[in-house]
Design an enzyme around this catalytic site. Structure first.
Site, PDB file in Angstrom:
ATOM      1  N   GLY A 147      38.845  35.973 -46.535  1.00  0.00           N
ATOM      2  CA  GLY A 147      39.666  34.817 -46.924  1.00  0.00           C
ATOM      3  C   GLY A 147      39.418  34.466 -48.378  1.00  0.00           C
TER       4      GLY A 147
ATOM      5  N   THR B  84      32.367  32.070 -49.411  1.00  0.00           N
ATOM      6  CA  THR B  84      33.129  31.555 -48.269  1.00  0.00           C
ATOM      7  C   THR B  84      33.157  30.036 -48.335  1.00  0.00           C
ATOM      8  OG1 THR B  84      33.160  31.130 -45.881  1.00  0.00           O
ATOM      9  CG2 THR B  84      31.077  31.863 -46.736  1.00  0.00           C
ATOM     10  N   ILE B  85      34.321  29.469 -48.063  1.00  0.00           N
ATOM     11  CA  ILE B  85      34.394  28.007 -48.042  1.00  0.00           C
ATOM     12  C   ILE B  85      33.584  27.477 -46.861  1.00  0.00           C
ATOM     13  CG2 ILE B  85      36.652  27.880 -49.198  1.00  0.00           C
ATOM     14  CD1 ILE B  85      37.770  27.005 -46.381  1.00  0.00           C
ATOM     15  N   ASP B  86      33.349  28.332 -45.847  1.00  0.00           N
ATOM     16  CA  ASP B  86      32.639  27.875 -44.640  1.00  0.00           C
ATOM     17  C   ASP B  86      31.140  27.640 -44.876  1.00  0.00           C
ATOM     18  OD1 ASP B  86      35.019  28.099 -43.342  1.00  0.00           O
ATOM     19  OD2 ASP B  86      34.416  29.672 -41.954  1.00  0.00           O
TER      20      ASP B  86
ATOM     21  N   ARG C 281      44.857   2.736 -36.073  1.00  0.00           N
ATOM     22  CA  ARG C 281      44.943   3.999 -35.319  1.00  0.00           C
ATOM     23  C   ARG C 281      43.635   4.782 -35.367  1.00  0.00           C
ATOM     24  NH1 ARG C 281      50.644   5.902 -37.996  1.00  0.00           N
ATOM     25  NH2 ARG C 281      52.000   5.137 -36.333  1.00  0.00           N
TER      26      ARG C 281
ATOM     27  N   GLY D 260      36.155  25.889 -40.577  1.00  0.00           N
ATOM     28  CA  GLY D 260      34.769  26.084 -40.152  1.00  0.00           C
ATOM     29  C   GLY D 260      34.795  26.816 -38.831  1.00  0.00           C
TER      30      GLY D 260
HETATM   31  O1  F6P Z   1      36.489  32.411 -43.327  1.00  0.00           O
HETATM   32  C1  F6P Z   1      37.071  31.375 -44.007  1.00  0.00           C
HETATM   33  C2  F6P Z   1      38.211  30.779 -43.221  1.00  0.00           C
HETATM   34  O2  F6P Z   1      38.872  29.880 -44.069  1.00  0.00           O
HETATM   35  C3  F6P Z   1      37.823  30.115 -41.903  1.00  0.00           C
HETATM   36  O3  F6P Z   1      37.348  28.800 -42.056  1.00  0.00           O
HETATM   37  C4  F6P Z   1      39.111  30.186 -41.136  1.00  0.00           C
HETATM   38  O4  F6P Z   1      38.903  30.169 -39.746  1.00  0.00           O
HETATM   39  C5  F6P Z   1      39.694  31.488 -41.574  1.00  0.00           C
HETATM   40  O5  F6P Z   1      39.156  31.784 -42.833  1.00  0.00           O
HETATM   41  C6  F6P Z   1      41.202  31.500 -41.651  1.00  0.00           C
HETATM   42  O6  F6P Z   1      41.611  32.774 -41.934  1.00  0.00           O
HETATM   43  P1  F6P Z   1      43.086  33.179 -42.364  1.00  0.00           P
HETATM   44  O7  F6P Z   1      43.282  32.755 -43.779  1.00  0.00           O
HETATM   45  O8  F6P Z   1      43.107  34.649 -42.220  1.00  0.00           O
HETATM   46  O9  F6P Z   1      44.019  32.456 -41.463  1.00  0.00           O
END
Ligand code: F6P
Length: 343
Positions: free
Chosen positions: A11, A125-127, A162, A170
């Site tokens: 990603g 990774t953003i995660d 709300r 994540g």
């Molecule tokens: O691995 C980074 C991430 O952004 C995850 O948080 C997410 O589940 C995934 O990639 C989404 O992947 P894609 O861009 O292939 O839909």
């Protein structure tokens, strides 16, 4: 002239271009030639490359995405792809390859490195779930985007009395949810590491209402699971080349149950790829730049099979195999701090 290859896989992530720029500048300053391999491992299989020069990296520092393109290609999934990747590595006449990626892309890098290919890894990774480094670049940008969204959702939630459920990215770890929830003052944060007990979530919401708060913000990571279901909510059952399903939907599931159980009007916002797009924060530009410079230095020092890593405030070299051995889940200590503010 010595040649280094560079590729970005998995990603995309804000800060990738900062790394590409830093590797290229460091390489050219030391009389190395740089070959950009397009679209992750796909470019190595197809021998799809572009030269990286001072002109091609000019102005890319603040740009999101990656000028090289990316893909979730796994050469180990198909024997003929793997043969081509091995063959082209030699054909390209590169002395080393710098691989910028997360668990999957660096997992491939580690396997090729164990086969003897000269590789250095850079954690992305953003995660923020990659092991052996305190932070991956891209995470800070994603947290800032999610925090701004939570701030905005707060005002509308309050005006309308709300509950708002915010679903953030994540997959296996709730780093974005924890950090953005903490920074944005979330009333509950739900992460993949801790199964969701819906009655407890409703209890917190009711507690807030009993003390006069007529709104609540619930931040949930897309990979979080309901205790009863034990499985993530997915968009479909299809898997990518690394065996991952497309996550998404836990927010909607939660929103519905919360509304039913508490009787309070509930809305759901899914941040999705907004968290991955656009310009990197200053922190990610600097971290990416530090990783890129050090990564190229490791190449010149012939320290292969390593990954650059942030430890405290120092950039160090760790073993690639250590980085991909397991995922880095959310630190208990930081989550406990976030919990102090639940309810
Ligand atoms: O691995 C980074 C991430 O952004 C995850 O948080 C997410 O589940 C995934 O990639 C989404 O992947 P894609 O861009 O292939 O839909």
């Amino acid at each position: 002239m010595a040649r280094v290859g560079i590729l970005t896989g998995g990603g995309d992530c804000p800060g990738l271009n900062a790394v590409i720029r830093a590797v290229t500048r460091t390489a050219i300053n030391n009389s190395w030639e740089v070959v950009g391999i397009k679209n992750g491992w796909r470019g190595l299989i197809d021998k799809d490359t572009m030269p990286l020069t001072l002109a091609s990296i000019s102005g890319i520092l603040p740009k999101g995405g990656t000028i090289l393109g990316t893909s979730r290609t796994n050469p180990y999934k198909d024997e003929s792809d793997l043969q081509k990747a091995r063959h082209n590595f030699k054909e390209l006449k590169i002395d080393a390859l710098i691989v910028i990626g997360g668990e999957d892309t660096l997992g491939v890098a580690n396997k090729l490195s164990e086969e003897g290919f000269p590789i250095v890894g850079i954690p992305k990774t953003i995660d923020n779930d990659l092991n052996a480094t305190d932070f991956t670049f891209g995470f800070d940008t994603a947290v800032n985007i999610a925090t701004e969204a939570i701030d905005r959702l707060h005002t509308t939630a309050e005006s309308h009395h709300r509950i708002i459920v915010v679903e953030v990215m994540g997959r296996h770890a709730g780093w974005i949810a924890t950090y953005s929830g903490l920074a944005g003052g979330a009333d509950v944060i739900l992460i993949p590491e801790i199964p969701i007990e819906i009655d407890k979530v409703c209890e917190v919401i009711n507690r807030r209402h009993n003390r006069g708060k007529t709104f609540s913000i619930i931040v949930v990571a897309e990979g979080a699971k309901l205790k009863e279901l034990k499985e993530e909510v997915t968009q479909d059952k299809e898997k990518d080349a690394f065996g991952h399903v497309k996550l998404g939907g836990i927010g909607q599931v939660l929103g519905k149950v919360i509304e039913e159980k508490t009787g309070y009007e509930t809305r759901v916002t899914v941040l999705g790829h907004v968290q991955r797009g656009g310009s990197p924060t200053a922190f990610d530009r600097i971290l990416g730049t530090r990783y890129g410079v050090r990564g190229m230095q490791l190449v010149m020092e012939k320290k292969f099979g390593k990954m650059v890593s942030l430890r405290g405030n120092k950039i160090v070299a760790v073993e690639l195999k250590e980085a991909v051995a397991e995922l880095k889940t959310v630190d208990k200590e930081i989550f406990e701090i976030a919990e102090t503010f639940f309810g």
